[in-house]
Design an enzyme around this catalytic site. Structure first.
Site, short mmCIF file in Angstrom:
data_model
loop_
_atom_site.label_atom_id
_atom_site.label_comp_id
_atom_site.label_asym_id
_atom_site.label_seq_id
_atom_site.Cartn_x
_atom_site.Cartn_y
_atom_site.Cartn_z
N THR A 146 65.83 53.07 43.33
CA THR A 146 66.64 54.06 43.65
C THR A 146 67.49 54.59 42.26
O THR A 146 67.33 55.57 41.76
CB THR A 146 67.70 53.92 44.69
OG1 THR A 146 67.01 53.52 45.92
CG2 THR A 146 68.67 54.80 44.86
N ARG B 84 72.32 56.78 52.07
CA ARG B 84 71.33 55.81 52.87
C ARG B 84 71.68 54.47 53.11
O ARG B 84 71.84 53.95 54.07
CB ARG B 84 70.03 55.98 52.20
CG ARG B 84 69.25 57.52 52.04
CD ARG B 84 67.95 57.35 51.44
NE ARG B 84 67.63 58.76 51.21
CZ ARG B 84 67.73 59.50 50.22
NH1 ARG B 84 68.57 59.20 49.33
NH2 ARG B 84 67.21 60.85 50.09
N ILE B 85 72.14 53.87 51.93
CA ILE B 85 72.44 52.26 51.98
C ILE B 85 73.62 52.10 52.80
O ILE B 85 73.74 51.57 53.68
CB ILE B 85 72.22 51.77 50.61
CG1 ILE B 85 70.83 51.87 50.04
CG2 ILE B 85 72.57 50.28 50.90
CD1 ILE B 85 70.79 51.59 48.64
N ASP C 52 83.21 58.97 50.34
CA ASP C 52 82.11 59.49 49.64
C ASP C 52 82.49 61.08 49.46
O ASP C 52 83.01 61.80 50.28
CB ASP C 52 80.91 59.68 50.46
CG ASP C 52 79.64 59.93 49.90
OD1 ASP C 52 78.78 58.99 49.67
OD2 ASP C 52 79.53 61.19 49.32
N THR D 171 77.68 53.31 45.39
CA THR D 171 77.93 54.17 44.71
C THR D 171 76.79 54.29 43.34
O THR D 171 76.49 53.08 43.24
CB THR D 171 79.05 54.74 44.22
OG1 THR D 171 79.52 53.85 43.13
CG2 THR D 171 80.10 54.73 45.15
N ARG E 206 75.51 48.69 41.68
CA ARG E 206 75.37 48.53 40.17
C ARG E 206 76.46 47.59 39.70
O ARG E 206 77.66 47.78 39.83
CB ARG E 206 75.45 49.93 39.78
CG ARG E 206 73.99 50.49 40.00
CD ARG E 206 72.75 50.00 39.04
NE ARG E 206 71.49 50.77 39.27
CZ ARG E 206 70.68 50.35 40.12
NH1 ARG E 206 70.84 49.10 40.78
NH2 ARG E 206 69.46 50.92 40.43
N ASP F 45 75.26 41.00 43.63
CA ASP F 45 73.92 40.75 43.21
C ASP F 45 73.88 41.67 41.87
O ASP F 45 72.52 41.44 41.56
CB ASP F 45 73.10 41.51 44.35
CG ASP F 45 71.63 41.66 44.24
OD1 ASP F 45 71.20 40.36 44.06
OD2 ASP F 45 70.94 42.64 44.39
N GLU G 133 72.83 42.05 32.77
CA GLU G 133 72.01 41.12 33.33
C GLU G 133 70.87 40.45 32.42
O GLU G 133 70.03 41.03 31.78
CB GLU G 133 71.38 41.91 34.58
CG GLU G 133 72.41 42.38 35.58
CD GLU G 133 71.96 43.14 36.63
OE1 GLU G 133 70.56 43.51 36.77
OE2 GLU G 133 72.54 43.49 37.71
N HIS H 142 69.91 39.91 41.19
CA HIS H 142 69.54 41.12 41.53
C HIS H 142 68.59 41.37 42.41
O HIS H 142 67.32 41.65 42.01
CB HIS H 142 69.35 42.22 40.20
CG HIS H 142 69.41 43.56 40.23
ND1 HIS H 142 69.99 44.36 39.27
CD2 HIS H 142 69.23 44.20 41.48
CE1 HIS H 142 69.80 45.52 39.73
NE2 HIS H 142 69.41 45.51 40.86
N LEU H 143 68.76 40.94 43.79
CA LEU H 143 67.56 40.95 44.64
C LEU H 143 67.52 42.00 45.63
O LEU H 143 66.79 41.82 46.55
CB LEU H 143 67.63 39.53 45.27
CG LEU H 143 67.71 38.26 44.52
CD1 LEU H 143 68.06 36.90 45.46
CD2 LEU H 143 66.32 37.93 43.79
N ALA I 9 66.34 44.82 46.03
CA ALA I 9 65.05 45.33 46.33
C ALA I 9 63.89 44.24 46.32
O ALA I 9 62.64 44.52 46.47
CB ALA I 9 64.70 46.53 45.21
#
Length: 529
Positions: free
Chosen positions: A78, A155-156, A175, A207, A236, A260, A265, A283-284, A286
């Site tokens: 994304t 979506r998320i 939002d 966001t 993020r 996450d 990173e 950072h898992l 996805a």
């Protein structure tokens, strides 16, 4: 930018094998080289037409500059904050993503993080592995009746909200794009941020990382929250100010955090990771077999569709191009580009405000892609290396051209059923109007002079203005064509305005010189469309 001419694609990160297989089945050569250093990437990218990345590869301005043939960057996922979208746009490189590919996986991880915060599951599991049996230390809380604030209702965010409602949580959110009426359909009450902070027990952010969202949770906002608020960031790094979060954890203002993602990173500063009330993952979001397969498949299909001219989807920086592959819109894009070139040539001016007006109901939604097309036409032949629908608006702005769009549902006859496009240089009499006949762009009007029989706008053209009573220019032109071995393919003349008329002449090849014609006309231009 020949969008269809994609030959070689570099995959710079580990992706599901289906990605490579789909690309190869689509006739593309594929190189898979995960884990490249910056220097290696700069070497490998030079002869590639496409690049597919996840989140680790940094597609910087330097990388884009080194990529001499690059036409598309595909992000299997994304967020595109690892891609310099502005630099890509400037170079005319398309950036794509797969916005739906990992939504469910990211949402499920977020829900798992909320549960882990509520019941301290990771800490209790780690304690057991140390041989302890400490039931009192890990007293948790029920989610039922608690208030969850969802910041970002795309979506998320909405998937998280609906899942946590099943635990009896009250969901509020914010939002700037989704309307309160829409969010109400999936059970989220929208509130201003200032009303959200003191009402929530849990906060989860969903966001993109933008200047407006960087540090969205900071010292000031933490101070407005309920003491012991729990924070989740699976979106993020940087949306939650890490320094402010650590201070809130140390003071007890924040009761726990599940992270996450991090600003850096992997994180070099381990204070947050090592805090006893922080749950962290590398950072898992996805990192599920299903998401990786889905994202790899989607980005590969998008690039194959682009290469074969089937269509565009998932476009981040060239939404206008999404329409460029449609057989119905291609001639209109060619028309707008041609009109831009004609206006710039006749107007002799490359600065000011340009208005693209679409006339007729069939063109109601066309301004989004005809405006950059007209801008590209006006910049054609300039100093820029390559002007495309991706970078035309940006380059026009930098060249001093402000291009805007307007629309009217009413178009004059005989074009009311098809539509007209009018491009004007504001504050001057310079204006050109055209339409599409069949699949051919044609010129209807130039500076108030109308062509009864519209002039085709393609190939080498000669456009001149002369006295209506003087036919010597046409006779001279015939002689010049004979000398040059070229042919006159079409000739169209306009109505008379102030004793003069415009002529548009289609040629088989450009004339080497216009010197003999210039004394017989008021003005003359030669261009190739």
């Amino acid at each position: 930018m020949a969008l269809g001419k994609l030959q070689k694609v570099l995959i710079s990160e580990s992706l599901d094998p289906c990605c490579r297989e789909i690309l190869q089945a689509g006739g593309l050569r594929v190189q898979e080289k995960p884990g490249l250093s910056k220097e290696e990437l700069l070497r490998e990218i030079r002869d590639c037409d496409g690049l597919i990345v996840r989140s680790a590869t940094k597609v910087t301005a330097e990388v884009l500059e080194a990529a001499e043939r690059l036409k598309v960057v595909g992000r299997a996922g994304t967020g595109v904050d690892n891609v310099d979208v502005e630099a890509a746009t400037r170079k005319g490189v398309l950036v794509m993503n797969t916005p739906t590919g990992n939504s469910l996986s990211a949402a499920e991880l977020t829900c798992g993080m909320i549960l882990c915060l509520a019941r301290q599951i990771p800490q209790a599991a780690a304690s057991m592995k140390e041989g302890k049996w400490d039931r009192k230390k890990y007293m948790g809380m029920e989610l039922n009746g608690k208030t969850l604030a969802v910041l970002g209702l795309g979506r998320i965010g909405r998937e998280v909200a609906t899942r946590m409602q099943a635990f009896g949580m009250k969901t509020i959110g914010y939002d700037p794009i989704i309307t309160p009426d829409v969010s109400a359909t999936f059970g989220v009450e929208q509130l201003p941020l200032e009303q959200i902070w003191p009402r929530c027990d849990f906060i989860t952010v969903h966001t993109p990382l933008l200047p407006s969202t960087t540090g969205l949770l900071n010292d000031s906002t933490f101070a407005k929250c309920r003491r012991g608020v729990q924070v989740v960031n699976c979106a993020r790094g940087g949306i939650v100010d890490e320094g402010a979060l650590l201070r809130a954890l140390q003071s007890g203002q924040c009761g726990g955090a599940a992270l996450d993602v991090f600003t850096q990173e992997p994180p070099k500063d381990r204070d947050l990771v090592n805090h006893p009330n922080v749950i962290s993952c590398p950072h898992l979001g996805a990192s599920t077999r299903e998401a990786q397969s889905r994202c790899g498949k989607e980005i590969a299909m998008q690039i194959v569709d682009m290469a074969t001219g089937k269509g565009l989807s998932g476009v981040v920086n060239g939404q206008a191009l999404s329409k460029a592959f449609s057989p119905q819109t291609k001639p209109w894009i060619a028309l707008a580009r041609a009109l831009g070139t004609v206006l710039c040539t006749v107007g002799k001016q490359m600065q000011g405000s340009v208005q693209v007006c679409t006339l007729g109901a069939p063109l109601k939604e066309a301004g989004s892609y005809l405006t950059p097309a007209a801008a590209a036409g006006m910049l054609a032949g300039g100093t820029q290396k390559e002007v495309t629908l991706v970078n035309a608006t940006l380059l026009a702005q930098e060249a001093g051209l402000k291009v805007t769009a307007t629309h009217s549902d009413v178009a004059p006859e005989p074009d009311s059923s098809t539509g007209l496009v009018q491009v004007s240089l504001q504050g001057t009499p310079q204006q050109v109007t055209g339409t599409v006949q069949g699949s051919t762009p044609v010129l209807r009007q130039i500076n108030g002079a109308t062509f009864k029989l519209p002039a085709p706008l393609s190939g080498p053209l000669l456009i001149y203005r002369a006295k209506a009573s003087d036919s010597s220019a046409l006779a001279t032109l015939t002689g010049l064509l004979s000398k040059a071995g070229a042919q006159l393919l079409s000739y169209h003349s306009s109505s008379t305005v102030a004793g003069e008329q415009w002529s548009v002449v289609g040629l088989s090849a450009p004339l080497p010189s216009l010197g003999e014609l210039k004394p017989r006309v008021t003005e003359i231009f030669q261009l190739h469309l």
